[in-house]
Structures are given as C-alpha cells and as structure tokens.
Motif scaffolding. Structure first.
Motif, PDB file in Angstrom:
ATOM      1  N   VAL A  72      47.623  41.025  28.529  1.00 38.99           N
ATOM      2  CA  VAL A  72      46.591  40.544  28.270  1.00 38.99           C
ATOM      3  C   VAL A  72      45.791  40.356  29.555  1.00 38.99           C
ATOM      4  O   VAL A  72      46.183  39.944  30.459  1.00 38.99           O
ATOM      5  N   ILE A  73      44.435  40.783  29.538  1.00 36.40           N
ATOM      6  CA  ILE A  73      43.509  40.763  30.555  1.00 36.40           C
ATOM      7  C   ILE A  73      43.308  39.221  30.818  1.00 36.40           C
ATOM      8  O   ILE A  73      42.766  38.685  29.923  1.00 36.40           O
ATOM      9  N   ARG A  74      43.216  38.871  32.175  1.00 36.06           N
ATOM     10  CA  ARG A  74      43.260  37.416  32.435  1.00 36.06           C
ATOM     11  C   ARG A  74      41.910  37.013  32.289  1.00 36.06           C
ATOM     12  O   ARG A  74      40.910  37.783  32.303  1.00 36.06           O
ATOM     13  N   LYS A  75      41.581  35.684  31.843  1.00 32.47           N
ATOM     14  CA  LYS A  75      40.364  35.231  31.962  1.00 32.47           C
ATOM     15  C   LYS A  75      40.192  33.993  33.085  1.00 32.47           C
ATOM     16  O   LYS A  75      41.312  33.345  33.242  1.00 32.47           O
ATOM     17  N   LEU A  76      39.334  34.133  33.913  1.00 32.47           N
ATOM     18  CA  LEU A  76      39.287  33.006  35.017  1.00 32.47           C
ATOM     19  C   LEU A  76      38.755  31.762  34.639  1.00 32.47           C
ATOM     20  O   LEU A  76      37.679  31.780  33.721  1.00 32.47           O
ATOM     21  N   SER A  77      39.192  30.794  35.319  1.00 28.44           N
ATOM     22  CA  SER A  77      38.827  29.464  34.715  1.00 28.44           C
ATOM     23  C   SER A  77      37.392  29.331  35.714  1.00 28.44           C
ATOM     24  O   SER A  77      37.142  30.060  36.680  1.00 28.44           O
ATOM     25  N   ARG A  78      36.830  28.209  35.588  1.00 25.45           N
ATOM     26  CA  ARG A  78      35.672  27.742  36.306  1.00 25.45           C
ATOM     27  C   ARG A  78      35.862  27.664  37.649  1.00 25.45           C
ATOM     28  O   ARG A  78      35.326  27.834  38.731  1.00 25.45           O
ATOM     29  N   THR A  79      37.257  26.687  37.846  1.00 25.32           N
ATOM     30  CA  THR A  79      37.596  26.527  39.355  1.00 25.32           C
ATOM     31  C   THR A  79      37.971  28.053  39.924  1.00 25.32           C
ATOM     32  O   THR A  79      37.537  28.005  41.173  1.00 25.32           O
ATOM     33  N   GLU A  80      38.549  28.817  39.178  1.00 25.44           N
ATOM     34  CA  GLU A  80      39.133  30.105  39.906  1.00 25.44           C
ATOM     35  C   GLU A  80      37.806  30.746  40.344  1.00 25.44           C
ATOM     36  O   GLU A  80      37.708  31.624  41.399  1.00 25.44           O
ATOM     37  N   ILE A  81      36.809  30.621  39.423  1.00 24.11           N
ATOM     38  CA  ILE A  81      35.739  31.421  39.859  1.00 24.11           C
ATOM     39  C   ILE A  81      34.778  31.116  41.264  1.00 24.11           C
ATOM     40  O   ILE A  81      34.526  31.579  41.918  1.00 24.11           O
ATOM     41  N   VAL A  82      34.919  29.687  41.469  1.00 24.84           N
ATOM     42  CA  VAL A  82      34.490  28.982  42.464  1.00 24.84           C
ATOM     43  C   VAL A  82      35.186  29.350  43.740  1.00 24.84           C
ATOM     44  O   VAL A  82      34.803  29.827  44.833  1.00 24.84           O
ATOM     45  N   GLU A  83      36.541  29.435  43.551  1.00 23.22           N
ATOM     46  CA  GLU A  83      37.337  29.883  44.518  1.00 23.22           C
ATOM     47  C   GLU A  83      37.228  31.337  44.845  1.00 23.22           C
ATOM     48  O   GLU A  83      37.070  31.710  46.189  1.00 23.22           O
ATOM     49  N   LEU A  84      36.909  32.214  43.980  1.00 20.90           N
ATOM     50  CA  LEU A  84      36.677  33.509  44.238  1.00 20.90           C
ATOM     51  C   LEU A  84      35.497  33.730  44.886  1.00 20.90           C
ATOM     52  O   LEU A  84      35.444  34.605  45.946  1.00 20.90           O
ATOM     53  N   GLU A  86      33.915  31.674  46.943  1.00 23.17           N
ATOM     54  CA  GLU A  86      34.258  31.142  48.156  1.00 23.17           C
ATOM     55  C   GLU A  86      34.793  32.206  49.204  1.00 23.17           C
ATOM     56  O   GLU A  86      34.077  32.250  50.239  1.00 23.17           O
ATOM     57  N   MET A  87      35.813  32.824  48.830  1.00 24.26           N
ATOM     58  CA  MET A  87      36.381  33.868  49.407  1.00 24.26           C
ATOM     59  C   MET A  87      35.379  35.147  49.843  1.00 24.26           C
ATOM     60  O   MET A  87      35.464  35.401  50.669  1.00 24.26           O
ATOM     61  N   ARG A  88      34.586  35.406  48.537  1.00 23.77           N
ATOM     62  CA  ARG A  88      33.652  36.446  48.726  1.00 23.77           C
ATOM     63  C   ARG A  88      32.628  36.026  50.056  1.00 23.77           C
ATOM     64  O   ARG A  88      32.291  37.019  50.682  1.00 23.77           O
ATOM     65  N   ILE A  89      32.320  35.041  50.046  1.00 14.02           N
ATOM     66  CA  ILE A  89      31.169  34.628  50.707  1.00 14.02           C
ATOM     67  C   ILE A  89      31.757  34.716  52.311  1.00 14.02           C
ATOM     68  O   ILE A  89      31.168  35.101  53.095  1.00 14.02           O
ATOM     69  N   VAL A  90      33.104  34.250  52.553  1.00 15.87           N
ATOM     70  CA  VAL A  90      33.801  34.179  53.699  1.00 15.87           C
ATOM     71  C   VAL A  90      33.636  35.813  54.282  1.00 15.87           C
ATOM     72  O   VAL A  90      33.192  36.083  55.394  1.00 15.87           O
ATOM     73  N   LEU A  91      34.364  36.549  53.363  1.00 16.96           N
ATOM     74  CA  LEU A  91      34.384  38.138  53.492  1.00 16.96           C
ATOM     75  C   LEU A  91      33.047  38.695  53.939  1.00 16.96           C
ATOM     76  O   LEU A  91      33.042  39.703  54.934  1.00 16.96           O
ATOM     77  N   GLU A  92      32.081  38.499  53.052  1.00 22.79           N
ATOM     78  CA  GLU A  92      30.835  38.971  53.039  1.00 22.79           C
ATOM     79  C   GLU A  92      29.798  38.674  54.159  1.00 22.79           C
ATOM     80  O   GLU A  92      29.359  39.483  54.754  1.00 22.79           O
ATOM     81  N   ARG A  93      30.004  37.474  54.692  1.00 24.43           N
ATOM     82  CA  ARG A  93      29.274  36.968  55.896  1.00 24.43           C
ATOM     83  C   ARG A  93      29.779  37.842  57.123  1.00 24.43           C
ATOM     84  O   ARG A  93      29.158  38.309  57.687  1.00 24.43           O
ATOM     85  N   THR A  94      31.074  37.751  57.184  1.00 25.62           N
ATOM     86  CA  THR A  94      31.871  38.604  58.001  1.00 25.62           C
ATOM     87  C   THR A  94      31.426  40.170  58.001  1.00 25.62           C
ATOM     88  O   THR A  94      30.948  40.824  59.145  1.00 25.62           O
ATOM     89  N   ALA A  95      31.354  41.039  56.857  1.00 22.51           N
ATOM     90  CA  ALA A  95      31.068  42.297  56.838  1.00 22.51           C
ATOM     91  C   ALA A  95      29.652  42.469  57.316  1.00 22.51           C
ATOM     92  O   ALA A  95      29.211  43.309  57.779  1.00 22.51           O
ATOM     93  N   GLN A 204      25.782  32.913  46.817  1.00 20.79           N
ATOM     94  CA  GLN A 204      25.358  31.513  46.164  1.00 20.79           C
ATOM     95  C   GLN A 204      24.598  31.521  44.912  1.00 20.79           C
ATOM     96  O   GLN A 204      24.968  30.943  44.083  1.00 20.79           O
ATOM     97  N   THR A 205      23.680  32.556  44.871  1.00 19.21           N
ATOM     98  CA  THR A 205      22.708  32.789  43.661  1.00 19.21           C
ATOM     99  C   THR A 205      23.623  33.279  42.601  1.00 19.21           C
ATOM    100  O   THR A 205      23.475  32.815  41.483  1.00 19.21           O
ATOM    101  N   SER A 206      24.452  34.383  42.892  1.00 17.04           N
ATOM    102  CA  SER A 206      25.224  34.964  41.946  1.00 17.04           C
ATOM    103  C   SER A 206      26.215  34.040  41.415  1.00 17.04           C
ATOM    104  O   SER A 206      26.558  33.993  40.165  1.00 17.04           O
ATOM    105  N   LEU A 207      26.696  33.082  42.112  1.00 23.34           N
ATOM    106  CA  LEU A 207      27.671  31.943  41.615  1.00 23.34           C
ATOM    107  C   LEU A 207      27.061  31.241  40.697  1.00 23.34           C
ATOM    108  O   LEU A 207      27.398  30.978  39.597  1.00 23.34           O
TER     109      LEU A 207
END
Length: 216
Positions: A72-84, A86-95, A204-207
């Motif tokens: 079954v394709i997973r569904k992300l919880s609200r907490t997981e979306i925020v955590e995801l 957070e990591m995107r921001i760290v990586l994309e700022r660096t990029a 942040q807007t996307s989130l």
C-alpha cells in the motif's frame, strides 16, 4: 552477470521508474493498494520485475506492506510532512547557496524558462507540478555537488507521498512563479545568502499550503 540477470535487472529498473512516474502523475495515490498482477498488467511487464520494484519502493519508505492486504502506498502524517519540509529547507538552502557560486548563466536561463512554463501550464496543474519538480532538480544540479544531489533525490522521492498537487489554486501558481523568480534573481546576482533565504521562503510557503490542504 548473465544476460537473463541483466534483463531482469533492467526490467526491474523500468518497473520502478514507471511506478515513480505513475505516482508523480497521480495515477496512483497515497493509500492505494498495489497488487502485483494489476500493476504488471498496467505496466505491461511480468510480475517478477514488478515485485522487485515494489520491494525497492518499500525499502525507500514509499510503500508499506500490510498483513492480509499487501503493498500500500504510504500516507504521511502531519508531523511527517513538517519533518520532510524541514529537511527540504536544509538541503535547498545549501543548494541555492552553492548554485549561486557554481551555476552557469545558461543554467539560470533554463530555470527562468521552466518558471515561465509553470505559469503557462496553470490550466494543467499536474503539468505545472511536473515542471516544478524539474525546476528544483535543476537547482540542485547547478550546485555541482553529487552528494547533495543524492540526498535531494531521496527526499524528492518521498515528496510523492504528499498527495495531490496544490497547483489547483491559480493564486498558488502565481506565488510559486514569483518566489522562483526571487531565487533566480539572487542566483544571477551571485548572492548565496539571498538565494538561500529565497529558497527557504518558497518552501515555507509550500508547507503552509500543504498543511492548509490537510485541514480542509
């Protein structure tokens, strides 16, 4: 490796790529059950490579195996979306910061071109979302760091689990295009800090849009 082994491996790669594309396009959605025989028929492949692809998706955290149900394709919880994010921001700022240093003017032109295509595709949200994916991938490639790119690819695969695109809202598309423009402007100025800040503001807007969509 024997020719048979190579063929199986190639078919498995093809099945994986096809499943990823089907997830990105919305053909399969979080919560959907992926039965081997159904997926194999849809992709016109045998069940062996499909089984391999589903196993790989499970290893990557995109699919989960449920007793008596199967894959079954997973569904992300609200907490997981925020955590995801957070990591995107760290990586994309660096990029963004590294792209300002290493990226070429031709790459920045390509980013602007993709951004214009997103606006042109506002009546086709799934197409706009696909171009947006390409935009962010191109930003990472402009950073010239293979390890950063590999980390981003792992995160981007998980983005599939966010569900339907937020591009159904025309105002959302205009904001995306404007914020992408802020990023590319900073890149052309070779201002790494400004580019990093613009990339974070965009995510942040996307989130906020994602979380708003969950509460409606």
């Amino acid at each position: 490796m024997s020719d048979t082994g190579k063929s199986t491996h190639s078919s498995g790669e093809a099945a994986y790529a096809s499943l990823i594309e089907a997830l990105r396009s919305g053909e399969f959605a979080p919560g959907d059950r992926l039965r081997e025989e159904d997926v194999a028929k849809r992709l016109d492949l045998s069940r062996t490579p499909v089984r391999e692809a589903l196993r790989r998706l499970e290893n990557n955290g995109i699919v989960e195996h449920r007793p008596r149900i199967g894959a079954v394709i997973r569904k992300l919880s609200r907490t997981e979306i925020v955590e995801l994010y957070e990591m995107r921001i760290v990586l994309e700022r660096t990029a963004a910061r590294m792209a300002a240093q290493h990226g070429s003017e031709a790459e920045f032109d390509a980013l602007d071109h993709m951004n214009a295509r997103i606006l042109d595709a506002q009546d086709t949200p799934t197409l706009g979302a696909a171009i947006n994916h390409d935009f962010h991938e191109a930003l990472y490639r402009a950073a010239r760091n293979r390890f950063l790119l590999a980390s981003a690819e792992a995160i981007n695969n998980t983005l599939i689990l966010l569900g339907p695109t937020t591009y159904l809202d025309p105002d959302r598309i205009r904001i995306v295009v404007s914020q992408h423009g802020d990023v590319t402007t900073a890149l052309r100025q070779r201002d790494g800090d400004l580019a990093a800040d613009a990339a974070e503001a965009h995510l942040q807007t996307s989130l906020r849009y994602r979380l708003k969509g969950m509460s409606t």
